[in-house]
Write a protein that holds these residues in place. Structure first.
Motif, short mmCIF file in Angstrom:
data_model
loop_
_atom_site.label_atom_id
_atom_site.label_comp_id
_atom_site.label_asym_id
_atom_site.label_seq_id
_atom_site.Cartn_x
_atom_site.Cartn_y
_atom_site.Cartn_z
N LEU A 16 21.85 -55.19 35.13
CA LEU A 16 21.18 -53.89 35.10
C LEU A 16 19.90 -53.96 34.29
O LEU A 16 18.83 -53.53 34.72
N GLU A 17 20.01 -54.53 33.07
CA GLU A 17 18.85 -54.59 32.19
C GLU A 17 17.77 -55.50 32.76
O GLU A 17 16.58 -55.19 32.69
N GLY A 18 18.19 -56.63 33.32
CA GLY A 18 17.23 -57.55 33.92
C GLY A 18 16.47 -56.88 35.04
O GLY A 18 15.23 -56.97 35.14
N ASP A 19 17.21 -56.17 35.90
CA ASP A 19 16.58 -55.49 37.03
C ASP A 19 15.63 -54.38 36.56
O ASP A 19 14.53 -54.23 37.08
N ALA A 20 16.07 -53.63 35.54
CA ALA A 20 15.23 -52.55 35.02
C ALA A 20 13.93 -53.14 34.48
O ALA A 20 12.83 -52.59 34.69
N THR A 21 14.04 -54.27 33.78
CA THR A 21 12.86 -54.91 33.21
C THR A 21 11.92 -55.38 34.33
O THR A 21 10.70 -55.20 34.25
N SER A 22 12.51 -55.98 35.37
CA SER A 22 11.70 -56.44 36.50
C SER A 22 10.95 -55.27 37.12
O SER A 22 9.74 -55.37 37.40
N GLN A 23 11.67 -54.17 37.32
CA GLN A 23 11.03 -53.02 37.95
C GLN A 23 9.93 -52.43 37.08
O GLN A 23 8.88 -52.04 37.57
N TYR A 24 10.19 -52.41 35.78
CA TYR A 24 9.19 -51.89 34.84
C TYR A 24 7.90 -52.71 34.92
O TYR A 24 6.80 -52.16 35.01
N ILE A 25 8.05 -54.02 34.92
CA ILE A 25 6.87 -54.90 34.97
C ILE A 25 6.16 -54.76 36.31
O ILE A 25 4.92 -54.66 36.39
N ALA A 26 6.95 -54.72 37.40
CA ALA A 26 6.36 -54.62 38.73
C ALA A 26 5.53 -53.34 38.87
O ALA A 26 4.44 -53.35 39.43
N LYS A 27 6.08 -52.26 38.29
CA LYS A 27 5.39 -50.96 38.36
C LYS A 27 4.03 -51.03 37.66
O LYS A 27 3.02 -50.56 38.17
N LEU A 28 4.05 -51.65 36.46
CA LEU A 28 2.81 -51.74 35.68
C LEU A 28 1.71 -52.48 36.43
O LEU A 28 0.53 -52.25 36.22
N LEU A 29 2.12 -53.39 37.30
CA LEU A 29 1.14 -54.26 37.97
C LEU A 29 0.89 -53.84 39.41
O LEU A 29 0.26 -54.57 40.18
N LYS A 30 1.38 -52.65 39.74
CA LYS A 30 1.35 -52.22 41.14
C LYS A 30 -0.06 -52.24 41.73
O LYS A 30 -0.28 -52.71 42.83
N ASN A 31 -1.03 -51.73 40.98
CA ASN A 31 -2.37 -51.61 41.55
C ASN A 31 -3.31 -52.70 41.06
O ASN A 31 -4.52 -52.48 40.95
N THR A 32 -2.76 -53.86 40.76
CA THR A 32 -3.62 -54.98 40.35
C THR A 32 -3.62 -56.03 41.45
O THR A 32 -2.92 -55.89 42.46
N ASP A 33 -4.39 -57.11 41.22
CA ASP A 33 -4.45 -58.18 42.23
C ASP A 33 -3.29 -59.15 42.12
O ASP A 33 -3.15 -60.05 42.95
N VAL A 34 -2.49 -59.00 41.08
CA VAL A 34 -1.39 -59.95 40.86
C VAL A 34 -0.22 -59.63 41.79
O VAL A 34 0.26 -58.50 41.82
N LYS A 35 0.20 -60.63 42.58
CA LYS A 35 1.37 -60.46 43.42
C LYS A 35 2.61 -60.60 42.54
O LYS A 35 2.74 -61.57 41.80
N VAL A 36 3.51 -59.62 42.61
CA VAL A 36 4.72 -59.71 41.79
C VAL A 36 5.92 -59.98 42.68
O VAL A 36 6.20 -59.22 43.62
N THR A 37 6.63 -61.08 42.45
CA THR A 37 7.82 -61.40 43.26
C THR A 37 9.04 -61.51 42.36
O THR A 37 8.92 -61.63 41.13
#
Lengths: 200, 200
Positions: free
Chosen positions: A148-169
């Motif tokens: 749960l925590e790992g997934d929440a952290t992943s989603q948090y980071i992905a959200k922060l980078l949503k409108n940047t040029d960095v592809k998040v996988t």
């Protein structure tokens, strides 16, 4: 009867280690006392102290190191356009062991966990975002635990980078090698189905 | 990828301990590095070194000690007419733990084992005999392991003292607590039968 003081102290130290009970601590202490060479004991003692004094977190990636920057950050042969985000220095070691990944790392040394008071600053997420601005990073691979925590952290980071040029996988979810479907848990099965890929 | 040097050294030291494989050594090393307080690591290191430097065999009984003579030999409340002969300092601890024995000890630090080149001198039997001359010892309790070598050593010592005033006894053989007859080995059963005692 008590043990002589030096034995008691050694048993105490051993029994503070995780997974080592009193009986095992006693056995290990007696091994040191009766079978270990004095040189080996001195090396052991030095290794304990050095491991606390000479190691620190790499100021770039957060991996544990005795050089600044760490061996991986300093290695000019690595692909600087890909960064894998992991939770723990041990995860770096695990990924390095398979020899397939040639990018860099970012070690969070934790995951988001509001209940434990671990917020974004505590796991250095601002530093990660800053790092992505500085460098020419094209892809950020989130390789956190499937919790749960790992997934929440992943989603948090992905959200922060949503409108940047960095592809998040994120690394794939599915059946582990050797696991039969019968014994896999539901979430794993759902994720494995969702992540299905064409074979040919 | 290799670990930084201080980690490698610490893993190496841990993995030299008996019963600790590479994976466990890694886990312990990372515990030291990431979770252990520096003070605790220093205490651990000191305990390792002190256990090698401050401990020695008691010149009287051969038990491991940091005082000369050891706490047991120095204790004026103990019954100096009985000496229990044991194989190993750990056996002294085991017997002391049950709190029933108030005599002294003699630690052989081994048993007779011609194949390993262990003769009477190597396990200090002459010193034991000498000790029996000096003191007013009435009984020698042989408390060695129930193995071929243990038995041979017991018999060797008993023979040497055959025509002296010292009574030589051996701790009883029989079923261990909780053992059912069905699963006891033959030799144990034979010894248990031989050692039978009247109940009332």
């Amino acid at each position: 009867m008590q043990y002589p003081q030096p034995i008691t102290k050694l048993i105490e130290s051993f029994s503070k280690l995780p997974g080592i009970g009193n009986k095992t601590a006693e056995r290990l202490a007696f091994h040191v006392i009766s079978s270990m060479k004095e040189d080996d004991a001195t090396t052991f003692a030095k290794a304990l102290i050095d491991s606390k004094r000479q190691l620190f977190k790499c100021p770039i990636c957060g991996h544990i190191t005795d050089t600044d920057p760490c061996m991986i950050c300093a290695d000019s042969h690595r692909d600087r356009s890909v960064i894998a985000v992991v939770q723990d220095p041990k995860d770096v070691i695990a990924i390095e062991r398979m020899r397939g990944f040639k990018g860099l790392y970012h070690v969070l040394n934790g995951v988001l966990s509001p209940l434990d008071g671990m917020g974004p600053e505590d796991i250095g997420i601002p530093a990660l975002i800053e790092r992505l601005k500085d460098e020419n990073v094209k892809e950020l691979i989130l390789a956190l635990s499937a919790t749960l925590e790992g997934d929440a952290t992943s989603q948090y980071i992905a959200k922060l980078l949503k409108n940047t040029d960095v592809k998040v996988t994120r690394i794939a979810r599915g059946l582990e090698m050797g696991r039969s479907i019968e014994y896999a848990d539901e979430v794993t099965l759902i994720r494995a189905l969702e992540g299905r890929r064409e074979l040919f």
